[in-house]
Design a protein around this motif. Structure first.
Motif, short mmCIF file in Angstrom:
data_model
loop_
_atom_site.label_atom_id
_atom_site.label_comp_id
_atom_site.label_asym_id
_atom_site.label_seq_id
_atom_site.Cartn_x
_atom_site.Cartn_y
_atom_site.Cartn_z
N UNK A 1 0.79 -1.22 0.00
CA UNK A 1 0.00 0.00 0.00
C UNK A 1 0.82 1.26 0.00
N UNK A 2 2.13 1.15 -0.06
CA UNK A 2 2.92 2.38 -0.02
C UNK A 2 3.61 2.59 -1.35
N UNK B 1 -2.22 -2.87 -5.56
CA UNK B 1 -2.84 -1.71 -4.92
C UNK B 1 -2.08 -0.43 -5.24
N UNK B 2 -0.74 -0.51 -5.25
CA UNK B 2 0.03 0.71 -5.50
C UNK B 2 -0.24 1.25 -6.88
N UNK B 3 -0.62 0.37 -7.80
CA UNK B 3 -0.82 0.82 -9.18
C UNK B 3 -2.23 1.35 -9.40
N UNK C 1 -0.52 -5.85 -2.21
CA UNK C 1 -1.89 -6.36 -2.09
C UNK C 1 -2.49 -6.35 -3.49
N UNK C 2 -3.24 -7.39 -3.79
CA UNK C 2 -3.95 -7.43 -5.08
C UNK C 2 -5.40 -7.06 -4.83
N UNK C 3 -5.90 -6.16 -5.66
CA UNK C 3 -7.24 -5.62 -5.43
C UNK C 3 -8.27 -6.53 -6.09
N UNK C 4 -9.29 -6.92 -5.30
CA UNK C 4 -10.36 -7.77 -5.81
C UNK C 4 -11.70 -7.21 -5.37
#
Length: 1961
Positions: A7-8, A113-115, A141-144
């Protein structure tokens, strides 16, 4: 142990550095293993300086260890687990964005997440965004998007089996199996995919709209196996707080800011902790489970914080996910919720919103508050019944690492807190500041090391010490720095640590070694720390501990450390505090003030205290104290009443009647403002001015005409009355013009607002008043501003709560106050820390700190009083030669401890109060003769009581001393009052001393007998008078029982002798509360007594110097009173000098060693006890105003350079002089001998002591009070930390704030108040309940309020007086701002004026009649008073009469300051740059259409034959003014300045362009003509020198500038006038040519310009009434009665349009007006027009004067010279006598900027006029000044040497040809022009005494000069440019025929070799 940065946003460079650093450390073989304990946590040989830190590199332990793709048995390798840096090639990254790339879905879309955090994502209804985590991508983290029905609720329940999700990358929908979905998103798992394992976090949007990691998804049971994630993302540095709520606070968030150091493990309110740079952490110590109540949901929706709850071990949040609750724990149980605050289990709505976390409040069940574990798993542990009865205390269990089991059973007997857990979490995140020091690869301390360091810390604690969170944090910080920052070591000057060496290790301690090492560490402590090792879970360890407690096997054990190391590589741990003393203090410190009050009330109401009373009664030798009292009362009733009581009564009565015996200690001193207060008031004023001067336009001081104010104070009746008295006696209401004479107290009440339930009505009327009076500046003063910082939102949330909750916020921070442009808010406090957070509304530039009295050893504010504050009290404990002023009572503490064990269920406040009351009762009985009771009290209490009872006997008037008994809890205070009053009555001491119950909500009640005494002492005759403030109790022997949870600024009298704070509770263990309590004793002491032996004169001791000299800002009050008094020889211990080295500390904070007084404190009593003059400023005076003590009676005092505080007004009780010495009255050695049965003969010892100064008032006024503290507080105040500061300084500054990070440096001993403020602004954040909490959450980056100031200063130092004085000088300044000093001088040479044959007789004419005017003769006399020392100009008429002219002014009078008058600015005034108002914003350049400073530079060239070259001028033309000019179309070249037509009749604009030459007055010049022109359109041009162009442009961006060529940089005003006129002439020709093409005649172009001085401020017109007959002759005496006139102010527009409308105006060459004078008489205004000289403001016809030039070389008198040239050219000069101009006096710029200095000398030396010239070719030092200026100045001063015949010989003037030069007032001159056809006076009658030829041109010929006749011996002076032209002139004019010359008569100016001046004979 992979480092996670999920997340950073990261930079490639950062990852590379991190990666390479870790790799290098792993491969390095140079690190020799060190002994396991070598890593010392506190005391290392080299101390590292505390590096300033910010955010951290966070270490997040993987939840998947042992469960995901990692081999469970293998300890993780930090290097392998760390993600590869982005710059490195890995097998995964070689297939960039291929369908199988990790972090991308099968379609190749990025899911990280960062992207995608800032991209819009379409989330279907019913779905939530969650973060999936893969072991192969630990950093991301992968966003789902997942259907929320398949996710658990907040309790881990109710998730449907199965799965439904969408891919947010490619948009594919409908995945029904998690296996399929995990394959699509490339989770790449080696085990079976499970949603419970891999869907980790909710994702939420922050305030900026970016997607960030939110709370953990609470999968049932997962956390009981996996270790809780330690704080992870460093996202804090990039994202604002993620406001999660309740227990779900994301464990991924940065460590909750928090722990409150300094609170005994847990005195803090632990509410939701919002770390500004991190996510909000979670909840208090209880488990809150269950659904959200509607109220909680409402909280979230409204984004409003709820109240925080105190919890142990500092302020912390719980980052772990919520766990299951035990089934027996119902949401309704009393501990789960408390009045009005709902539980905080919370549903996911919280995570979807960005709402503020809502903080549940934990309540009480009966008398005890029970809090519960936050994280629990496994089998529940049963708390044994009767645990508290067996243990005699309530054990406090601190959750440590890992999981914590459920507790069930007797939960009331145990307290569980998560604060240690949070401390561990915080300490595992590395601050970003440390990364910058090269620590980017550093790993945080391991959990094992943390626990081991904790054990070592506990082992070294003494039996009477309580663990402190700050200590533990500093231990972790130091240990980490030692391991990882060795390369950046900086020596830290610190004394040895109070802690023993502790182990450290470079090689990490393993979990297998931990129990053994911990046991080894605890083996040396005699079992005070007990280690329990568990094999399976903490549950068995806790069960074992409870078993041992019940069996009594832990009787000697204070701390039990339970370790479970079975879950390798993680550990579970907790620490139980079982020591009776420590457990009691810690458990009580967790209570909020409300809970504390509840518990005490419960004990009193239920009768639980009866057992305590019974116990005390049983102690008495007679069996019952009350029986003994009754017996004593009966036996002594008659005897006592007749002897003892009567004696004091008759004594005082006899005084009244006979008046013989008097006491000199009660003297009166006059009111005055002390130098310190004046200095602070001026600082406040300067800050207000700087706000007004800033470009932000936030305060327009120029628009205000008066000042009004409202003082808001806490709801204390005494403080209210005290403030009323200050305002009343200060006279501020009269000074501000708010009240007329005879101000009544009822009128004063309108200006003081008590912040209680009725405050809102009064405040509304204040707001309404401010709205209705926009031209009044309202100052809203918030005194005692640290009180009640609760957010108004809390009140809104809890509608049933007290109306006063959040009142300050709702009133002072309401929108109306913030937006009102005429309200300035001033916060005044002694403890500003809670107003100095990251979210504060107050700019650091708007803080005013009490100044230091010393700077570089110089006493800045000499006063005869020195302030004695906290640091001096602390210092007194260090001086070894006398009894300290700060003490604790060991016997009292021992008894309290013993009773605490006997009565474990009673709150210690109850026990302490009862013990202390018992001690006072026993002491009173002992002093009254019951000597057997002495053994039932303490020595200290006996000393207090003895001196209290005996003090009145030492004074002829019966003056006594005051004992302050502080009982914070009101019910206990009432109990103490009743008991002590009862004992006093039974002992017949009713008339010896009074007992007063001081309650904030009620007024003071004093017995009639004592009121009578006070009235007699204070000479008050009013029958109904009653004391209303404590200051009015001056000299009254009394015990003041001071109740209320906090002091509210009450000032105490100088007779205060003992300050008994033994009952202050543990909630005072935050810095504000502690300093506030100790501030009650702050004192002023005398510095005037003579020095006697006692203290070596160490005044300039280095410490003191160091402290005061570091503060170069002059910001703090340094007081150093080192004084000691010669002690009474018979009783050595009787005196206790505070310290011979009371160091000079500044007011920043006594605790920080900077000020003798800590900043802040009730401003009210600040000077209460010093002989302060009763100025409003000083904080102490009663209406009676009595002050005592004469210098002759003061004991010897030595005073070192302590800050001088002049006597301050003690409201009336004038304080006697107190020296900084501290004689302590009697001590135990004297008490033992006092056992006789009659109170009259009791302790002779103390009698002797008090007799030394006869009246106790004398002694009390010369020394500060003695302060008794609880042992815990005493240790806190007197112990120091590593920087040498008192440990109390590093406490959390206030209950309402929390630390932003545990990685913060310590405060430094040398910090000034300003530096402390910046420290707190960086390192503290407000809690959600704080009124500043929401300010940054609103998304405003800069949230400082522009009109808000903060004044801080030590308690009782005089802040009230300072701000009242500020109001006075602010009012004076506003009046001064609307006033101006204008020259007010009579016209000169009026008496020399001759009545001519022709007068202008039409007195009522508005304009001159041209034909009549032509007949008027020209008046050559100069009437302008500024030319009083100028040479008279003779005319034919005046020549003869002037023979007998009186001598002019004496030479010394020439330089007398010119007369001025102060005038109120009218609405038509011209203004300087300091004026801002809405009307002229656009005029000044603040126009919405044009950007500020948007202007263009244009060159304008024309040729001028006289200069022989082309002149190039530059115009700076703002865009908004371009319409005044003509530009060529193709190139935009400036062609001309537009001119109107003569025939234009419009009244919308002024036709004549105005030129204002100026130099050195960019700020002060009056160039804002908007109001003067009454808004009319006009063209105004500033004429400036080239080198000043930039500064003028900066200040006047919307003004047209005419920039003179650089050759004129050193020229005078003549050059500016010359160029203005030549430019205007050239422009007139251009305009005629341009407009001629448009068919307009050349003569129709307007030919006039205005040349105005830059100091013309206002214009006036005279209205006359001539009696109706225009043609009458004014000389008839009969008419004088009928001629009446009046003068009024008008706009310049009115005057200009009147003059421009004159008929035949183009026939006049020069038009002007009178200079205003208040002495103007009818004679001056009777003639409407004069033909004479005009000055200052002239209207010039450039057409008529085309052939008449200004002299460009002139500096002085150039206007007189030009006037004479115009007249001699036959042109008309007309002065409108009915118009006048006022000229403002200016101290800067103009001719004052012309300095004549030597070029050679480095030092400025005065150059006398005689040095302005020297012989030709002289080597005399050249002067740095223009030659022409030297010449003019020289001639003015020394012409009498050239023209001796002319001196005072007015019949024989000096002849001047073509040029007027001032030859001084004693020489007359005659001006003639050599031009053909010029008008000259007839000179045939004159014999001239001299001839002056100045740069004469070809018109002057020999024949011309031969027309004039000269006296024999007359002098000739010829002035030419150089030697050659001088010789040529002499030859050309044939001067040698008439005059004699010699070479030695030649001179030159003393500045430049090419300029020669003159020859004379």
């Amino acid at each position: 142990m992979g480092n996670s940065y999920a997340g950073q946003l990261r930079t490639r460079r950062f990852e590379e550095v991190l990666h390479n650093s870790i790799e290098a450390s792993l491969r390095s073989n140079s690190l020799a293993p060190r002994p396991i304990f070598s890593q010392l946590y506190l005391e290392a040989e080299q101390q590292l300086s505390a590096l300033e830190g910010g955010s951290r590199v966070d270490n997040e332990e993987e939840e998947e260890e042992g469960e995901g793709g990692l081999e469970p048995s293998c300890p993780p390798n930090p290097y392998q687990m760390h993600p590869p840096p982005e710059g490195c090639c890995t097998t995964d990254e070689l297939i960039l964005k291929s369908p199988t790339s990790r972090g991308f879905c099968q379609a190749g879309k990025d899911l990280r997440l960062v992207s995608v955090s800032s991209e819009p994502i379409d989330v279907p209804t019913g779905f939530l965004l969650v973060g999936a985590k893969s072991p192969s991508l630990p950093d991301h983290l992968l966003v789902c998007a997942v259907d929320k029905r398949f996710l658990p609720d907040d309790n881990g329940h109710n998730a449907l089996l199965g799965f439904s999700g969408n891919c947010v990358g490619c948009g594919k929908k409908g995945f029904c199996y998690f296996t399929e979905f995990s394959s699509h998103i490339n989770l790449k798992l080696t085990t079976q995919p499970k949603k419970q394992k891999h869907l980790k976090y909710y994702l939420v949007r922050n305030a900026q709209g970016a997607l960030t990691k939110g709370p953990l998804i609470c999968w049932r049971g997962s956390e009981s196996r996996g270790r809780p994630s330690t704080t992870g993302t460093g996202s804090g540095s990039l994202f604002p707080p993620l406001d999660s709520s309740g227990p779900q606070a994301a464990s991924s968030s940065e460590p909750t800011p928090g722990t409150s150091p300094g609170v005994p493990m847990g005195v803090q309110h632990a509410g939701p902790v919002s770390d500004h740079p991190s996510q909000t952490a979670a909840t208090g110590p209880a488990v809150f489970n269950g659904k959200d109540s509607p109220k909680t949901q409402q909280l979230v929706k409204n984004k409003l914080p709820a109240m925080p709850r105190p919890s142990a071990l500092g302020v912390v949040s719980n980052s772990g996910p919520p766990k299951k609750r035990h089934k027996g724990w119902s949401p309704e149980s009393p501990s789960a919720t408390d009045g009005g605050y709902s539980q905080g289990g919370g549903n996911r709505a919280k995570y979807e919103s960005t709402g503020t976390s809502c903080m549940p409040q934990v309540g009480l069940a009966g008398p005890a508050s029970v809090t519960f574990p936050v994280v629990a798993s496994g089998e529940p542990v049963s708390v044994p019944d009767n645990l508290m009865k067996i243990c005699k205390a309530k054990p406090v269990i601190f959750k440590g690492h890992g999981n914590f089991p459920y507790l069930c059973g007797n939960l009331n007997d145990v307290v569980v807190s998560p604060l240690l857990y949070t401390c561990y979490q915080n300490s595992q995140s590395v601050s970003r500041a440390y990364e910058q020091h090269g620590a980017c690869a550093a790993q945080p301390i391991s959990q094992e090391m943390q626990l081991l360091l904790t054990v070592y810390y506990l082992v070294q604690l003494a039996a009477d010490q309580v663990p402190l969170m700050e200590d533990l944090e500093q231990i972790f910080l130091r240990s980490w720095r030692e391991s990882h920052l060795t390369e950046t070591r900086q020596p830290q000057q610190a004394p040895p640590q109070p802690f023993p060496p502790a182990p450290g290790a470079v090689a990490q301690v393993t979990s297998a070694q931990l129990p053994w090492l911990a046991g080894l560490a605890a083996s040396s402590c005699n079992d005070s720390v007990h280690i329990i090792e568990c094999t399976h879970s903490l549950a068995e360890g806790l069960s074992e501990m409870f078993r041992l407690l019940v069996e009594g096997k832990l009787a000697k054990t204070n701390y039990v450390v339970i370790i479970c190391a079975c879950r390798s590589p993680a550990i579970d741990s907790c620490i139980a505090v079982t020591g009776k003393y420590q457990a009691r203090i810690l458990s009580e410190s967790l209570l909020t003030p409300a809970e504390y009050q509840k518990e005490v009330n419960y004990a009193l109401l239920t009768g639980k205290v009866d057992s305590l009373g019974a116990f005390f009664s049983s102690l008495c030798p007679e069996g019952d104290i009350d029986v003994l009292l009754d017996k004593f009362h009966q036996e002594n009733q008659g005897h006592i009443s007749s002897s003892l009581t009567a004696s004091s009564v008759t004594k005082s009565a006899s005084l009244d009647v006979g008046g013989a015996p008097t006491c000199t200690s009660y003297g009166l001193e006059p009111h005055h403002v002390r130098p310190f207060q004046l200095a602070v008031a001026q600082k406040l004023l300067s800050h207000v001015c700087s706000i007004a001067d800033s470009s932000t336009q936030n305060l327009d001081l120029g628009s205000f005409e008066k000042v009004d104010f409202l003082i808001c104070i806490p709801p204390s009746e005494v403080t209210y009355q005290q403030t009323l008295f200050h305002v009343w006696h200060s006279g501020v209401l009269l000074e501000l013009g708010l009240e007329k004479e005879h101000v009544t107290k009822q009128r004063v009440e309108q200006y003081v607002l008590k912040l209680d339930a009725e405050a809102q009505t009064k405040f509304k009327s204040f707001l309404q008043n401010s709205f209705q009076n926009p031209h009044t500046l309202f100052v809203l003063i918030h005194d005692h501003a640290h009180w009640d910082l609760v957010s108004g939102a809390v009140h809104n949330l809890c509608s049933q709560s007290d109306l006063s909750v959040g009142l300050v916020d709702r009133l002072l921070n309401c929108r109306e106050v913030k937006e009102a442009p005429n309200i300035v808010t001033l916060h005044v406090t002694s403890f500003p820390y809670a107003l100095q957070t990251q979210h504060t509304l107050i700019s650091p530039y708007n803080e005013i700190h009490w100044p230091a009295s010393y700077s570089s050893g110089v006493d800045l504010y000499p006063e005869n009083k020195k302030y004695f504050g906290l640091s001096e009290f602390i210092e007194s404990t260090l001086s070894g030669h006398s009894l300290p002023l700060l003490r604790y009572d060991s016997s009292f503490e021992a008894m309290v401890t013993a009773l605490g064990k006997r009565f474990p269920r009673l709150h210690s406040a109850v026990i302490r109060t009862f013990v202390l009351v018992q001690h006072y009762a026993a002491a009173m009985m002992a002093v009254s003769g019951l000597s057997q009771m002495k053994s039932y009290t303490s020595v200290e209490t006996l000393e207090i009581t003895q001196n209290l009872i005996n003090s009145p006997k030492q004074c002829p008037c019966g003056h006594g001393l005051m004992v302050l008994l502080r009982v914070p809890c009101s019910p206990l205070a009432a109990v103490a009052y009743e008991r002590l009053a009862h004992v006093r009555a039974r002992l017949a001491l009713d008339r010896h001393f009074e007992i007063i119950l001081g309650d904030p909500s009620s007024s003071i009640t004093v017995g009639k007998h004592f009121v009578k005494q006070l009235k007699m002492w204070q000479k008050i005759e009013e029958a109904e008078w009653r004391p209303q403030t404590y200051l009015e109790l001056e000299g009254l022997p009394c015990i003041l029982i001071f109740s209320g949870m906090d002091p509210h600024g009450e000032s105490l009298p100088r007779s205060l002798r003992y300050c008994d704070l033994r009952l202050i509770n543990s909630s005072c263990l935050v810095r504000t509360a502690l300093e506030q309590e100790l501030g009650l004793a702050a004192y002023f002491v005398s510095t005037e007594a003579p020095l006697e032996k006692g203290v070596p004169n160490e005044a300039l001791e280095s410490d003191a110097e160091k402290l005061s000299s570091t503060d170069n800002e002059d910001e703090e009050l340094a007081t150093e009173g080192s004084t000691s008094e010669k002690r009474s020889r018979s009783h050595d211990s009787a005196c206790s000098p505070p310290s011979s080295k009371a160091s000079s500390k500044s007011a920043g904070s006594a605790l920080c060693g900077e000020s003798s007084a800590q900043p802040g404190g009730p401003s009210q009593r600040e000077q209460a006890r010093s002989p302060q003059p009763c100025s409003p400023s000083d904080e102490s005076r009663v209406p009676g105003d009595k002050q005592r003590l004469r210098a002759s009676q003061r004991p010897p005092v030595i005073s070192r350079h302590s800050p001088g505080l002049a006597p301050q007004p003690d409201y009336g009780l004038k304080t006697s002089q107190r020296s900084v010495q501290v004689p302590v009255t009697s001590s135990s050695s004297q008490l033992s001998s006092s056992g006789s049965s009659s109170s009259s003969t009791v302790p002779s010892a103390s009698t002797v002591i008090l007799q030394a100064s006869h009246c106790s008032m004398t002694r009390a006024c010369q020394q500060p009070p003695i302060v008794f503290l609880p042992k815990l507080v005493y240790d806190m105040v007197t112990s120091t930390d590593s920087s040498g500061l008192p440990k109390a300084a590093s406490l959390l500054p206030s209950h309402s704030v929390m630390w932003a990070s545990s990685f913060r440096p310590l405060l430094s001993k040398t910090m000034t108040s300003t530096e402390q403020s910046l420290y707190y602004r960086q390192w503290t954040v407000p809690r959600p309940s704080h009124m500043d909490y929401g300010d940054r959450a609103e998304g405003r980056g800069d949230s400082f309020h522009p009109r808000r100031l903060l004044l801080s200063g030590p308690p009782q130092i005089g802040k009230t007086g300072a701000y009242l004085q500020f109001l006075s000088i602010l009012s004076r300044m506003l009046i001064r701002l609307t006033e101006v000093d204008v020259y007010d001088e009579e016209e000169i040479n009026i008496d020399l004026e001759e009545e001519s044959d022709w007068q202008y007789l039409h007195h009522g004419d508005p304009w001159p009649d041209l034909e009549l005017f032509r007949k008027l003769p020209f008046d050559y006399l100069i009437h302008d008073p500024k030319y009083e020392d100028a040479s008279l100009i003779c005319s034919h008429h005046q020549g003869v009469k002037r023979q007998d002219r009186a001598n002019p002014r004496k030479p010394e009078e020439l330089y007398v300051r010119r007369q001025t008058s102060r005038m109120r600015l009218s609405k038509y005034a011209a203004y300087n740059t300091y004026h801002h108002c809405e009307q002229c914003h656009q005029y000044m350049g603040f126009h919405p259409r044009y950007q500020l400073y948007e202007s263009t530079l244009h060159a304008f060239a024309f040729s001028y034959s006289m200069l022989g070259e082309e002149i190039q001028l530059h115009f700076i033309i703002p865009k908004s003014k371009e319409h005044h000019f003509v530009f060529s179309q193709p190139g935009g070249q400036l062609e001309s300045m537009r001119l109107p037509l003569v025939t234009d009749k419009s009244h919308e604009y002024i036709k004549s362009p105005t030129f204002t030459p100026t130099t050195g007055r960019h700020e002060h010049g009056l160039f804002n003509l908007y109001h003067a022109m009454d808004g009319a359109s006009h063209l105004h041009v500033l004429v400036v020198k080239e080198y000043e162009m930039a500064i003028y442009k900066k200040y006047w961006p919307n003004h047209i500038m005419l920039v003179l060529p650089s050759i004129f940089n050193s020229a005078g005003v003549g050059a500016a006038h010359f160029l203005i006129k030549e430019l205007s002439s050239h422009n007139l020709e251009l305009e005629r040519s341009r407009q001629e093409e448009l068919g307009i005649k050349p003569q129709d172009i307007w030919p006039f310009i205005v040349i105005s001085d830059d100091s013309c401020v206002m214009w006036n017109v005279v209205d006359v009434d001539c009696g109706g007959d225009r043609s009458r002759d004014v000389t008839l005496p009969t008419l004088s009665r009928e001629f009446s006139w009046s003068e009024r102010n008008v706009s310049l527009k009115y005057i200009m349009q009147h003059i421009e409308a004159s008929p035949n105006i183009t026939h006049y060459a020069l038009i002007g007006m009178r200079k205003w004078s208040s002495k103007t008489g009818s004679r001056e205004v009777r003639k409407p027009f004069s033909r004479c000289h005009v000055h200052d403001f002239i209207i010039l016809n450039v057409d008529l004067t085309q052939n008449v030039q200004y002299n460009q070389n002139r500096f002085l008198c150039d206007d007189v010279d030009f006037n004479l040239r115009v007249h001699s050219a036959g042109l008309l000069l007309c002065r409108f006598n009915r118009f006048s101009v006022m000229k403002k006096q200016m101290a800067v710029g103009g001719h004052r900027s012309l300095h004549i200095t030597s070029k050679v000398s480095d030092h400025p030396v005065a150059v006398v006029p005689a040095q302005y010239i020297c012989a030709p070719d002289s080597k005399h030092p050249f002067l740095a000044a223009p030659a022409q200026l030297l010449l003019e100045k020289f001639l003015q001063q020394h012409s009498h040497r050239f023209f001796p015949l002319s001196l005072r010989n007015h019949g024989h003037p000096v002849l001047l040809v073509d040029c007027y030069l001032n030859l001084g007032s004693q020489i007359s001159v005659c001006y003639v022009s050599s031009r053909p056809h010029s008008l000259n006076i007839s000179c045939s009658d004159f014999m001239f005494s001299g001839l002056l030829l100045y740069l004469c041109d070809s018109f002057v010929g020999a024949s011309f000069l031969k027309k004039f006749h000269f006296l024999k011996g007359a002098t000739l002076c010829v002035i030419c440019q150089d030697r050659n032209s001088l010789r040529q002139t002499v030859v050309r004019l044939e001067l040698e025929d008439e005059w004699q010359f010699r070479l030695r008569d030649e001179f030159q100016t003393a500045n430049a070799k090419e300029d020669l001046t003159g020859r004379h004979i």
